[in-house]
Motif scaffolding. Structure first.
Motif: not given
Length: 112
Positions: A9-14, A22-27
């Motif tokens: 998962r990647i957390a994007f903070t503005d 969001v979920d992320a795909r490895p690679g």
């Protein structure tokens, strides 16, 4: 027993402090992940070819040391970011999502 594999998962903070996880795909790159999920503030105008620096992010210090080192072209592009460069600045197109590592990045106030 489930065969489901937990995605990183990647957390994007503005800049205002609001976060989207969001979920992320490895690679995949962090930039591609942001664009796929419609994260505002990641432009990626060049499509990930390190020609624009519009995918600049600040990586959480705890995550920064786990990333591959900055290469010479990325280093040069980071000198031209629209927002202030910090010690943990990276181009999100150059950060590959690992299979088992979550990541937190903060978006700068502007990309252009």
């Amino acid at each position: 027993m489930s065969d489901e594999v937990a995605l990183p998962r990647i957390a994007f903070t503005d800049p205002a402090g609001d976060s989207l996880v969001v979920d992320a795909r490895p690679g995949d790159s962090v930039m591609a992940t942001a664009r796929r999920h419609g994260v505002p503030g990641i432009r990626g105008d060049c499509g990930g070819f390190m020609a624009c620096a519009t995918c600049h992010v600040y990586v959480d210090p705890a995550d920064f040391e786990t990333l591959a080192p900055i290469g010479p072209v990325e280093e040069e592009m980071l000198c031209g970011t629209a927002a202030e460069r910090l010690e943990t600045s990276r181009l999100s197109c150059q950060i590959e999502v690992g299979a088992d590592a979550d990541l937190h990045v903060t978006l700068p106030e502007r990309q252009i």
